[in-house]
Design an enzyme around this catalytic site. Structure first.
Site, PDB file in Angstrom:
ATOM      1  N   THR A 177      27.369  15.329 -36.059  1.00  0.00           N
ATOM      2  CA  THR A 177      27.362  15.134 -34.607  1.00  0.00           C
ATOM      3  C   THR A 177      28.769  15.358 -34.062  1.00  0.00           C
ATOM      4  O   THR A 177      29.757  15.022 -34.719  1.00  0.00           O
ATOM      5  CB  THR A 177      26.851  13.718 -34.284  1.00  0.00           C
ATOM      6  OG1 THR A 177      25.537  13.581 -34.835  1.00  0.00           O
ATOM      7  CG2 THR A 177      26.792  13.468 -32.793  1.00  0.00           C
TER       8      THR A 177
ATOM      9  N   TYR B 217      32.256   7.498 -50.362  1.00  0.00           N
ATOM     10  CA  TYR B 217      31.521   7.491 -49.084  1.00  0.00           C
ATOM     11  C   TYR B 217      30.013   7.526 -49.335  1.00  0.00           C
ATOM     12  O   TYR B 217      29.272   6.663 -48.874  1.00  0.00           O
ATOM     13  CB  TYR B 217      31.958   8.694 -48.242  1.00  0.00           C
ATOM     14  CG  TYR B 217      31.298   8.775 -46.875  1.00  0.00           C
ATOM     15  CD1 TYR B 217      31.719   7.971 -45.816  1.00  0.00           C
ATOM     16  CD2 TYR B 217      30.262   9.681 -46.633  1.00  0.00           C
ATOM     17  CE1 TYR B 217      31.130   8.055 -44.559  1.00  0.00           C
ATOM     18  CE2 TYR B 217      29.672   9.770 -45.376  1.00  0.00           C
ATOM     19  CZ  TYR B 217      30.107   8.951 -44.339  1.00  0.00           C
ATOM     20  OH  TYR B 217      29.518   9.047 -43.091  1.00  0.00           O
TER      21      TYR B 217
ATOM     22  N   GLY C  35      35.454   4.036 -32.046  1.00  0.00           N
ATOM     23  CA  GLY C  35      35.350   5.359 -32.664  1.00  0.00           C
ATOM     24  C   GLY C  35      34.612   6.331 -31.770  1.00  0.00           C
ATOM     25  O   GLY C  35      34.250   6.017 -30.631  1.00  0.00           O
TER      26      GLY C  35
ATOM     27  N   TYR D 101      18.082  -7.407 -47.809  1.00  0.00           N
ATOM     28  CA  TYR D 101      17.992  -8.457 -46.780  1.00  0.00           C
ATOM     29  C   TYR D 101      16.615  -8.478 -46.128  1.00  0.00           C
ATOM     30  O   TYR D 101      16.156  -9.522 -45.673  1.00  0.00           O
ATOM     31  CB  TYR D 101      19.091  -8.280 -45.727  1.00  0.00           C
ATOM     32  CG  TYR D 101      20.398  -8.935 -46.129  1.00  0.00           C
ATOM     33  CD1 TYR D 101      20.691 -10.251 -45.760  1.00  0.00           C
ATOM     34  CD2 TYR D 101      21.345  -8.257 -46.887  1.00  0.00           C
ATOM     35  CE1 TYR D 101      21.882 -10.865 -46.128  1.00  0.00           C
ATOM     36  CE2 TYR D 101      22.541  -8.849 -47.267  1.00  0.00           C
ATOM     37  CZ  TYR D 101      22.805 -10.155 -46.878  1.00  0.00           C
ATOM     38  OH  TYR D 101      23.973 -10.765 -47.241  1.00  0.00           O
TER      39      TYR D 101
ATOM     40  N   ASN E   2      28.568  -8.081 -44.094  1.00  0.00           N
ATOM     41  CA  ASN E   2      29.004  -8.968 -43.009  1.00  0.00           C
ATOM     42  C   ASN E   2      28.232  -8.700 -41.719  1.00  0.00           C
ATOM     43  O   ASN E   2      27.905  -9.621 -40.973  1.00  0.00           O
ATOM     44  CB  ASN E   2      30.513  -8.820 -42.785  1.00  0.00           C
ATOM     45  CG  ASN E   2      31.312  -9.400 -43.948  1.00  0.00           C
ATOM     46  OD1 ASN E   2      30.887 -10.377 -44.569  1.00  0.00           O
ATOM     47  ND2 ASN E   2      32.450  -8.791 -44.266  1.00  0.00           N
TER      48      ASN E   2
ATOM     49  N   LYS F  47      27.422   4.368 -48.727  1.00  0.00           N
ATOM     50  CA  LYS F  47      26.389   4.451 -47.691  1.00  0.00           C
ATOM     51  C   LYS F  47      25.015   4.182 -48.303  1.00  0.00           C
ATOM     52  O   LYS F  47      24.162   3.525 -47.703  1.00  0.00           O
ATOM     53  CB  LYS F  47      26.418   5.830 -47.021  1.00  0.00           C
ATOM     54  CG  LYS F  47      27.571   6.016 -46.036  1.00  0.00           C
ATOM     55  CD  LYS F  47      27.352   5.209 -44.758  1.00  0.00           C
ATOM     56  CE  LYS F  47      28.376   5.541 -43.687  1.00  0.00           C
ATOM     57  NZ  LYS F  47      28.219   4.741 -42.461  1.00  0.00           N
TER      58      LYS F  47
ATOM     59  N   ALA G 264      24.172   2.496 -39.310  1.00  0.00           N
ATOM     60  CA  ALA G 264      24.528   3.920 -39.272  1.00  0.00           C
ATOM     61  C   ALA G 264      24.698   4.425 -40.696  1.00  0.00           C
ATOM     62  O   ALA G 264      25.722   4.213 -41.332  1.00  0.00           O
ATOM     63  CB  ALA G 264      25.810   4.136 -38.475  1.00  0.00           C
TER      64      ALA G 264
HETATM   65  P1  NAD Z   1      34.902   7.535 -36.237  1.00  0.00           P
HETATM   66  O1  NAD Z   1      35.915   7.585 -37.321  1.00  0.00           O
HETATM   67  O2  NAD Z   1      35.247   8.150 -34.930  1.00  0.00           O
HETATM   68  O3  NAD Z   1      34.440   6.040 -35.948  1.00  0.00           O
HETATM   69  C1  NAD Z   1      34.421   5.046 -36.939  1.00  0.00           C
HETATM   70  C2  NAD Z   1      35.027   3.790 -36.335  1.00  0.00           C
HETATM   71  O4  NAD Z   1      34.940   2.727 -37.289  1.00  0.00           O
HETATM   72  C3  NAD Z   1      36.502   3.958 -35.982  1.00  0.00           C
HETATM   73  O5  NAD Z   1      36.758   3.454 -34.691  1.00  0.00           O
HETATM   74  C4  NAD Z   1      37.222   3.148 -37.053  1.00  0.00           C
HETATM   75  O6  NAD Z   1      38.479   2.653 -36.623  1.00  0.00           O
HETATM   76  C5  NAD Z   1      36.197   2.052 -37.328  1.00  0.00           C
HETATM   77  N1  NAD Z   1      36.329   1.439 -38.646  1.00  0.00           N
HETATM   78  C6  NAD Z   1      36.387   2.048 -39.847  1.00  0.00           C
HETATM   79  N2  NAD Z   1      36.492   1.153 -40.837  1.00  0.00           N
HETATM   80  C7  NAD Z   1      36.493  -0.070 -40.232  1.00  0.00           C
HETATM   81  C8  NAD Z   1      36.595  -1.389 -40.716  1.00  0.00           C
HETATM   82  N3  NAD Z   1      36.718  -1.673 -42.041  1.00  0.00           N
HETATM   83  N4  NAD Z   1      36.572  -2.410 -39.820  1.00  0.00           N
HETATM   84  C9  NAD Z   1      36.451  -2.153 -38.503  1.00  0.00           C
HETATM   85  N5  NAD Z   1      36.371  -0.929 -37.985  1.00  0.00           N
HETATM   86  C10 NAD Z   1      36.388   0.114 -38.852  1.00  0.00           C
HETATM   87  O7  NAD Z   1      33.574   8.211 -36.849  1.00  0.00           O
HETATM   88  P2  NAD Z   1      32.140   8.478 -36.176  1.00  0.00           P
HETATM   89  O8  NAD Z   1      31.846   9.904 -36.346  1.00  0.00           O
HETATM   90  O9  NAD Z   1      32.069   7.868 -34.829  1.00  0.00           O
HETATM   91  O10 NAD Z   1      31.196   7.680 -37.174  1.00  0.00           O
HETATM   92  C11 NAD Z   1      30.583   6.445 -36.808  1.00  0.00           C
HETATM   93  C12 NAD Z   1      29.539   6.065 -37.852  1.00  0.00           C
HETATM   94  O11 NAD Z   1      28.522   7.076 -37.919  1.00  0.00           O
HETATM   95  C13 NAD Z   1      30.079   5.922 -39.266  1.00  0.00           C
HETATM   96  O12 NAD Z   1      29.420   4.858 -39.913  1.00  0.00           O
HETATM   97  C14 NAD Z   1      29.708   7.232 -39.930  1.00  0.00           C
HETATM   98  O13 NAD Z   1      29.585   7.103 -41.318  1.00  0.00           O
HETATM   99  C15 NAD Z   1      28.399   7.534 -39.248  1.00  0.00           C
HETATM  100  N6  NAD Z   1      28.098   8.977 -39.265  1.00  0.00           N
HETATM  101  C16 NAD Z   1      28.687   9.827 -38.363  1.00  0.00           C
HETATM  102  C17 NAD Z   1      28.385  11.178 -38.415  1.00  0.00           C
HETATM  103  C18 NAD Z   1      28.959  12.159 -37.420  1.00  0.00           C
HETATM  104  O14 NAD Z   1      28.651  13.349 -37.538  1.00  0.00           O
HETATM  105  N7  NAD Z   1      29.745  11.763 -36.443  1.00  0.00           N
HETATM  106  C19 NAD Z   1      27.504  11.673 -39.387  1.00  0.00           C
HETATM  107  C20 NAD Z   1      26.946  10.786 -40.307  1.00  0.00           C
HETATM  108  C21 NAD Z   1      27.233   9.438 -40.215  1.00  0.00           C
END
Ligand code: NAD
Ligand code: UDP
Length: 315
Positions: free
Chosen positions: A177, A147, A13, A161, A101, A151, A116
């Site tokens: 971000t 969502y 991601g 845990y 997991n 979270k 995260a």
């Molecule tokens: P993104 O969608 O680019 O990345 C998420 C990745 O997780 C993707 O590659 C997706 O294929 C993978 N994924 C999703 N469900 C999955 C599953 N069940 N099994 C395996 N892989 C799975 O989003 P991101 O912006 O890079 O977000 C990454 C993390 O950061 C997330 O947990 C998100 O909630 C958290 N987050 C991001 C932001 C932001 O602004 N970017 C803000 C708050 C929280």
């Protein structure tokens, strides 16, 4: 394997792939686990290291058997509000079963977990800016619920845990971000605005655009994550830290900045504000700054310019 082994869920991601790069630079063996739901294998094609492996794996299933794991970075989860309804069950289970997991893997290997979490745990906040002590104002039955509440449950699992098994889980609440490798069709505001501006289309501001966000450049964010992940156990285990940029702006102002940075003839149109769209959001980062001397450094215009360069190649 003498070097530490880090497992990054969601490694293909946006944030996960930047984290993979940083961990490899820091000398780790790194395994990415991703189901490629919202991530892309292309985000990792540049990696040539023999210390890296990329596995297609859904974290709703138990993590693969590894000989050794030192750090688990649990980044997997769709994060775009555009997916919150269409992929609601997947998201809810990724952040509950998937988080379980990830923590179980750490428990098996006596490893640490970097969880995260998100500013969404504060919902549509009634306290501003948001400090880690604020318990939030989340709608428990709305379009963002799967969502937001999953979270929050992920954070509850971290507490559970810790209490029962003393697993070392460090939680970061990530605020908006952006940066290179964010999917142009991701649906979040900066990918939308940049794609629209680069195509010469009007930017779609939802509502009147007076709602605020605070945007952090990806390199800064990864620095914050690593500061928390590498801190002494006494300073970080069981703790939660906001990570983000404190420069707050209205979305209509962001649209003007994007038009200026991209230098396009595009205009601005307004579309309806989605239900439960938070009105304000800005992190209080005093805790992470005091503990680890971390604060963001990249100004918005600089970060947008770097992202535009990436998008010009992609589009
Ligand atoms: P993104 O969608 O680019 O990345 C998420 C990745 O997780 C993707 O590659 C997706 O294929 C993978 N994924 C999703 N469900 C999955 C599953 N069940 N099994 C395996 N892989 C799975 O989003 P991101 O912006 O890079 O977000 C990454 C993390 O950061 C997330 O947990 C998100 O909630 C958290 N987050 C991001 C932001 C932001 O602004 N970017 C803000 C708050 C929280
Ligand atoms: N937004 C917008 N136009 C878009 C996409 C989003 O005006 O094309 C707004 C959205 O309503 C929200 C803000 O931009 O107020 C940030 O939205 P995003 O989806 O990036 O993430 P959120 O902070 O809501 O989780």
């Amino acid at each position: 394997m003498s070097r530490p082994h880090a497992v990054v869920t969601g490694g293909a991601g946006f944030l996960g792939s930047h984290l993979v790069d940083t961990l490899l630079d820091d000398g780790y063996h790194v395994t990415s686990l991703d189901n490629y739901g919202s991530g892309r294998p292309e985000n990792l094609v540049h990696v040539e290291s023999d210390r890296f492996e990329s596995l297609e794996h859904d974290v709703r299933d138990p993590l693969p058997d590894f000989d050794r794991v030192d750090e688990v970075y649990h980044m997997a989860s769709r994060a775009s509000p555009e997916d919150f309804e269409s992929h609601a069950v997947e998201i809810a289970l990724t952040n509950s079963e998937g988080t379980r997991n990830a923590i179980e893997c750490a428990l098996d290997h006596d490893a640490t977990v970097l969880l995260a979490s998100t500013s969404e745990v504060y919902g549509d906040p009634e306290v501003h800016p948001q400090h880690e002590d604020y318990n939030g104002s989340v709608n428990v039955r709305g379009p963002r619920t799967p969502y937001d509440e999953s979270k929050r449950f992920g954070e509850a699992l971290a507490v559970a845990y810790d209490q029962q098994y003393e697993v070392d889980v460090r939680t970061v609440r990530i605020f908006n971000t952006y940066g290179p490798r964010m999917r142009p069709d991701d649906g979040r505001v900066i990918p939308n605005f940049l794609s629209q501006a680069l195509h010469g289309d009007d930017l779609t501001v939802y509502g009147d655009g007076t709602q605020t966000r605070s945007f952090c450049y990806v390199d800064d964010l990864i620095g914050g994550i690593r500061a928390v992940a590498t801190a002494d156990r006494s300073a970080a285990a069981g703790e939660v830290f906001n990570v983000g940029n404190t420069d707050e702006m209205e979305i209509r102002e962001l649209a003007e900045v994007v038009l200026d940075v991209v230098d396009t003839e595009s205009g601005i149109t307004h579309e309806p504000l989605p239900e439960d769209d938070p009105q304000v959001r800005r992190p209080d980062i005093s805790k992470i700054t005091a503990e680890f001397d971390w604060e963001p450094a990249v100004p918005l215009r600089e970060g947008l310019s770097r992202t535009v360069a990436d998008y010009r190649e992609l589009l």
